[in-house]
Design an enzyme around this catalytic site. Sequence first.
Site, PDB file in Angstrom:
ATOM      1  CG  HIS A 118      38.410  43.419  44.113  1.00  0.00           C
ATOM      2  ND1 HIS A 118      39.545  43.565  43.500  1.00  0.00           N
ATOM      3  CD2 HIS A 118      37.427  42.577  43.472  1.00  0.00           C
ATOM      4  CE1 HIS A 118      39.907  43.136  42.711  1.00  0.00           C
ATOM      5  NE2 HIS A 118      38.921  41.935  42.059  1.00  0.00           N
TER       6      HIS A 118
HETATM    7  O1  RIB Z   1      36.021  44.831  39.775  1.00  0.00           O
HETATM    8  C1  RIB Z   1      35.894  44.401  40.867  1.00  0.00           C
HETATM    9  C2  RIB Z   1      34.147  44.697  41.917  1.00  0.00           C
HETATM   10  O2  RIB Z   1      33.439  44.607  40.647  1.00  0.00           O
HETATM   11  C3  RIB Z   1      33.982  44.503  42.676  1.00  0.00           C
HETATM   12  O3  RIB Z   1      33.180  45.640  43.897  1.00  0.00           O
HETATM   13  C4  RIB Z   1      33.503  43.257  42.723  1.00  0.00           C
HETATM   14  O4  RIB Z   1      32.709  42.937  43.802  1.00  0.00           O
HETATM   15  C5  RIB Z   1      33.032  43.731  41.514  1.00  0.00           C
HETATM   16  O5  RIB Z   1      31.432  44.571  41.125  1.00  0.00           O
END
Ligand code: RIB
Length: 302
Positions: free
Chosen positions: A231
């Site tokens: 992500h």
């Molecule tokens: O939904 C994904 C996010 O949530 C990313 O930043 C992951 O590291 C968690 O923090």
Amino acid sequence: MTTKIIMDTDPGIDDAAALTMAINDPSIDLKLVTAVAGNVTVDKTTANALKIIHFFGKDIPVAAGAEQPLIKPFEDAARIHGESGMPGYDFGNDYGQPIKTTAVEALHDAIMAEDEVTLVPTGSYTNIALLFSEYPEVKSHIKRIVAMGGSMSGGNMTSVAEFNVFTDPDAARIMYNSGIPIVMVGLDVTLKALLTKDTIEKLGQMNKTGEMLHALITHYNDGTDEGRPMHDVNTIFYLLHPEAFTTKKMWVDVQTEGPTIGATVGDVRAAYHDGKTNAEVCLDIDADYFNKWFLDEVSKMN
Ligand code: RIB
Ligand code: CA
């Protein structure tokens, strides 16, 4: 020409990979890292940010930030990122200490020292909201915010809410109402640009950095064996290769209560807000390009 950025993070395995890219890409000048409670508690996210910076032998300040969201009770994601937040690799114990100032003070000082800087939050936005509330004058020194979080196509915490926004929806609303241009790098793209099994295997055979990332990613409980979502790395990929993304400008509201708490609602039909927009929302991504870029970046590291 380098882009000056500050990362506010909750390492976290994908945060660790995002920090790796930001630290090593020559066109990025990472001025400061602040940590926030999110994937794991803030003492752990702070230590994990220090571990990554020490791994690369860099002298980038790290400041510890908020221990909990503004209002909503804190819920971590240790089930995804492990109890330590960065399992699977021994970073040793000699990784230094955070600076003495709080994240909000460090953010204020670092931002006011620059004419313009890009904020890259990859955890909840609690530190960002506290900063804007305490020091609104920083806003004129912030070029834009490239934030991992939110979704127009369903959540990963509830049917509608993504983790970073769900963790602190009140902070997210403050950030989206700040008046600063925002690029929303949400699940709409991060769940498409999955690191493939082949990419992950190649990482492990590449170099010391590849080995470290491979060790973390093989202990990561997000995604499946067919593909793992990195992500937070998508924020750095956007900064370096915006051409890989399809975006649309719209007004984004954040739900802060009720069954849709943490949802990011995009005014895609410009039906409200008199056609004004507060965000450029990433809606599609070239996933093959992301995988190629990821390996190419790591191949240039030690
Ligand atoms: O939904 C994904 C996010 O949530 C990313 O930043 C992951 O590291 C968690 O923090
Ligand atoms: Ca994160």
